[in-house]
Design an enzyme around this catalytic site. Structure first.
Site, PDB file in Angstrom:
ATOM      1  N   LYS A 103       0.857  -1.189   0.000  1.00  0.00           N
ATOM      2  CA  LYS A 103       0.000   0.000   0.000  1.00  0.00           C
ATOM      3  C   LYS A 103       0.890   1.234   0.000  1.00  0.00           C
ATOM      4  O   LYS A 103       1.672   1.448   0.920  1.00  0.00           O
ATOM      5  CB  LYS A 103      -0.925   0.001   1.224  1.00  0.00           C
ATOM      6  CG  LYS A 103      -1.844   1.224   1.286  1.00  0.00           C
ATOM      7  CD  LYS A 103      -2.927   1.083   2.339  1.00  0.00           C
ATOM      8  CE  LYS A 103      -3.749   2.348   2.481  1.00  0.00           C
ATOM      9  NZ  LYS A 103      -4.821   2.223   3.475  1.00  0.00           N
ATOM     10  N   ASP A 161     -13.517   4.370   9.962  1.00  0.00           N
ATOM     11  CA  ASP A 161     -13.916   4.295   8.551  1.00  0.00           C
ATOM     12  C   ASP A 161     -14.362   2.860   8.265  1.00  0.00           C
ATOM     13  O   ASP A 161     -13.989   2.245   7.277  1.00  0.00           O
ATOM     14  CB  ASP A 161     -12.722   4.688   7.657  1.00  0.00           C
ATOM     15  CG  ASP A 161     -13.153   5.203   6.288  1.00  0.00           C
ATOM     16  OD1 ASP A 161     -14.374   5.395   6.072  1.00  0.00           O
ATOM     17  OD2 ASP A 161     -12.273   5.405   5.439  1.00  0.00           O
TER      18      ASP A 161
HETATM   19  P1  ADP Z   1      -7.594   3.586   1.056  1.00  0.00           P
HETATM   20  O1  ADP Z   1      -7.009   4.141   2.310  1.00  0.00           O
HETATM   21  O2  ADP Z   1      -7.088   4.310  -0.131  1.00  0.00           O
HETATM   22  O3  ADP Z   1      -9.082   3.452   1.114  1.00  0.00           O
HETATM   23  P2  ADP Z   1      -7.430   0.716   1.518  1.00  0.00           P
HETATM   24  O4  ADP Z   1      -6.454   0.255   2.531  1.00  0.00           O
HETATM   25  O5  ADP Z   1      -8.852   0.773   1.942  1.00  0.00           O
HETATM   26  O6  ADP Z   1      -6.956   2.109   0.906  1.00  0.00           O
HETATM   27  O7  ADP Z   1      -7.296  -0.224   0.234  1.00  0.00           O
HETATM   28  C1  ADP Z   1      -7.982   0.058  -0.987  1.00  0.00           C
HETATM   29  C2  ADP Z   1      -8.445  -1.249  -1.634  1.00  0.00           C
HETATM   30  O8  ADP Z   1      -7.318  -2.091  -1.914  1.00  0.00           O
HETATM   31  C3  ADP Z   1      -9.336  -2.080  -0.738  1.00  0.00           C
HETATM   32  O9  ADP Z   1     -10.690  -1.723  -0.868  1.00  0.00           O
HETATM   33  C4  ADP Z   1      -9.058  -3.500  -1.196  1.00  0.00           C
HETATM   34  O10 ADP Z   1      -9.850  -3.812  -2.322  1.00  0.00           O
HETATM   35  C5  ADP Z   1      -7.610  -3.473  -1.619  1.00  0.00           C
HETATM   36  N1  ADP Z   1      -6.741  -3.923  -0.516  1.00  0.00           N
HETATM   37  C6  ADP Z   1      -6.199  -3.175   0.473  1.00  0.00           C
HETATM   38  N2  ADP Z   1      -5.461  -3.911   1.319  1.00  0.00           N
HETATM   39  C7  ADP Z   1      -5.512  -5.171   0.871  1.00  0.00           C
HETATM   40  C8  ADP Z   1      -4.936  -6.430   1.306  1.00  0.00           C
HETATM   41  N3  ADP Z   1      -4.149  -6.496   2.386  1.00  0.00           N
HETATM   42  N4  ADP Z   1      -5.207  -7.523   0.573  1.00  0.00           N
HETATM   43  C9  ADP Z   1      -6.004  -7.466  -0.512  1.00  0.00           C
HETATM   44  N5  ADP Z   1      -6.564  -6.331  -0.981  1.00  0.00           N
HETATM   45  C10 ADP Z   1      -6.327  -5.198  -0.308  1.00  0.00           C
HETATM   46 MG    MG Z   2     -10.212   2.238   2.253  1.00  0.00          MG
END
Ligand code: ADP
Ligand code: MG
Length: 376
Positions: free
Chosen positions: A123, A228
């Site tokens: 991320k 959130d």
């Molecule tokens: P943001 O802070 O931009 O909302 P998120 O952490 O919610 O970011 O991640 C955005 C998207 O990426 C999630 O909705 C999910 O679909 C995917 N995602 C995030 N973390 C993971 C993970 N550990 N494994 C699989 N998919 C993930």
């Molecule tokens: Mg998110």
């Protein structure tokens, strides 16, 4: 940009890394760092720093820009990505890159793999770049009045995310296993499954609803509120159990607005279940029902946790940026104008300190980031 040019990771050298780190350090105080200053901070034995910077500009890891008072170099998004990813690659945390799997409001998500080809989730936090106004009203993020603050906002966000994820994982919460972090990048377990928002039907909505409400209560009993908790941040794994993600905004149950945040998390789940599954329950938790079991908020110094310097403040201090109160009537345009009024003249002491910070940073990049020193 958005796309990661990972080939760059292979052919850039340790000297390139040092020059980029020097620009990163220089940007603590100035959005543009003059070439002579970069050379001085990088403190490379045999000159040629200007040639290196030119090459780095070609790869778009740096840009050279004309400022109002002076010209200088600026780290690009790609340059910052490079620093973090190279550090993680050197530590052998990641060794290859796959597809982008998500674009959040403030992040890009990629699949990466370790040396044994195990897939992991990367991320990249991207804050404050696109619109400063969005974060301006958030006291947490009143950083330096400097357009370079996207660097620090993104880094703080990633550090907080890792700290919360680790604290939750260590306490048995269903969250991805945190692997490592560097700058604005977090490496975590890849969740097999998808976000709840993609789920059109479930066998037993009531069971899932209860499971989610129990999670909100368990978090609350540890002194924290996700903040959130919605269908985009609740993943459903292959066994149809929820896995919670996305933690930078977590707050303490001692936060002055804790009730608002808590109720909103609960309401998000209730409304989603009604809308998507036609399921309604009269049972839902309230903040006052919580029985405090543990102070995770204290351990991680959550935002809003009383009697302790919270994590935001601490990170700001450690990164050498001050918390300034903002005058709300000030416009973004004036913001930009306020930058770079003064040419960056450093005393010998300041330069020596910056050089030392580059050395420390490069040393730290070789170790796995430890979060223990962030928790009390
Ligand atoms: P943001 O802070 O931009 O909302 P998120 O952490 O919610 O970011 O991640 C955005 C998207 O990426 C999630 O909705 C999910 O679909 C995917 N995602 C995030 N973390 C993971 C993970 N550990 N494994 C699989 N998919 C993930
Ligand atoms: Mg998110």
């Amino acid at each position: 940009m958005g796309k990661l040019d990972v080939a760059i990771l292979r052919y850039l050298t340790g000297e390139d890394f040092r020059v980029l780190t020097a620009v990163e350090m220089g940007m603590k105080n100035h959005e543009l760092v003059p070439g002579s200053l970069v050379a001085s901070i990088a403190n490379l034995r045999h000159g040629g720093v200007h040639k290196l910077m030119k090459e780095l500009c070609k790869h778009r890891l740096l840009t050279y820009e004309r400022g109002k008072q002076y010209d200088g170099y600026r780290l690009t998004n790609a340059g910052y990505d490079y620093l973090a990813l190279k550090a993680l690659a050197n530590r052998k945390v990641i060794s290859s890159f796959g597809n982008q799997i998500g674009v959040g409001k403030e992040s890009n998500i990629y699949i990466v793999a370790d040396e044994d080809h195990n897939p992991l989730c990367l991320k990249l936090h991207r804050l404050g770049r696109t619109c400063f106004r969005n974060i301006k009203d958030k006291r947490d993020y009143h950083a330096h009045r400097n357009r370079a603050s996207w660097l620090y906002l993104s880094r703080i966000s990633a550090t907080k995310e890792f700290a919360y994820m680790k604290a939750l994982y260590d306490r048995g919460f269903p969250v991805p296993k945190p692997i490592d972090f560097n700058r604005h990048c977090v490496i975590m377990e890849l969740v097999r499954g998808g976000p709840l928002t993609h789920v059109t039907s479930v066998a037993d909505p009531e069971a899932l609803y209860d499971e989610l409400m129990n999670l909100i209560v368990r978090l609350g009993n540890c002194g924290v509120i996700h903040g959130d908790f919605n269908e985009f941040n609740i993943m459903i794994d292959e066994d149809n159990h929820p896995v919670i993600i996305d933690f930078p905004q977590m707050v303490s149950t001692s936060h002055p607005n804790a009730e608002v945040y808590f109720e909103r998390d609960v309401r998000c789940v209730r409304e989603f279940f009604k809308r998507r599954f036609g399921f309604e329950s009269s049972l839902y938790p309230a903040l006052r029902d919580l029985r405090r079991a543990e102070r995770l908020d204290a351990a991680v110094a959550c935002s809003g946790y009383r009697r302790a310097e919270d994590l935001d403040d601490r990170l700001m201090r450690e990164m050498g940026i001050g918390l300034e109160e903002s005058d709300d009537d000030e416009s973004d345009e004036e913001f930009a104008d306020a930058v770079d009024e003064r040419s960056p003249a450093y005393t010998d002491e300041e330069l020596a300190a910056l050089r030392q910070q580059v050395d420390i940073s490069i040393q730290n990049d070789k170790r796995n980031d430890v979060i223990d020193n962030l928790t009390t």
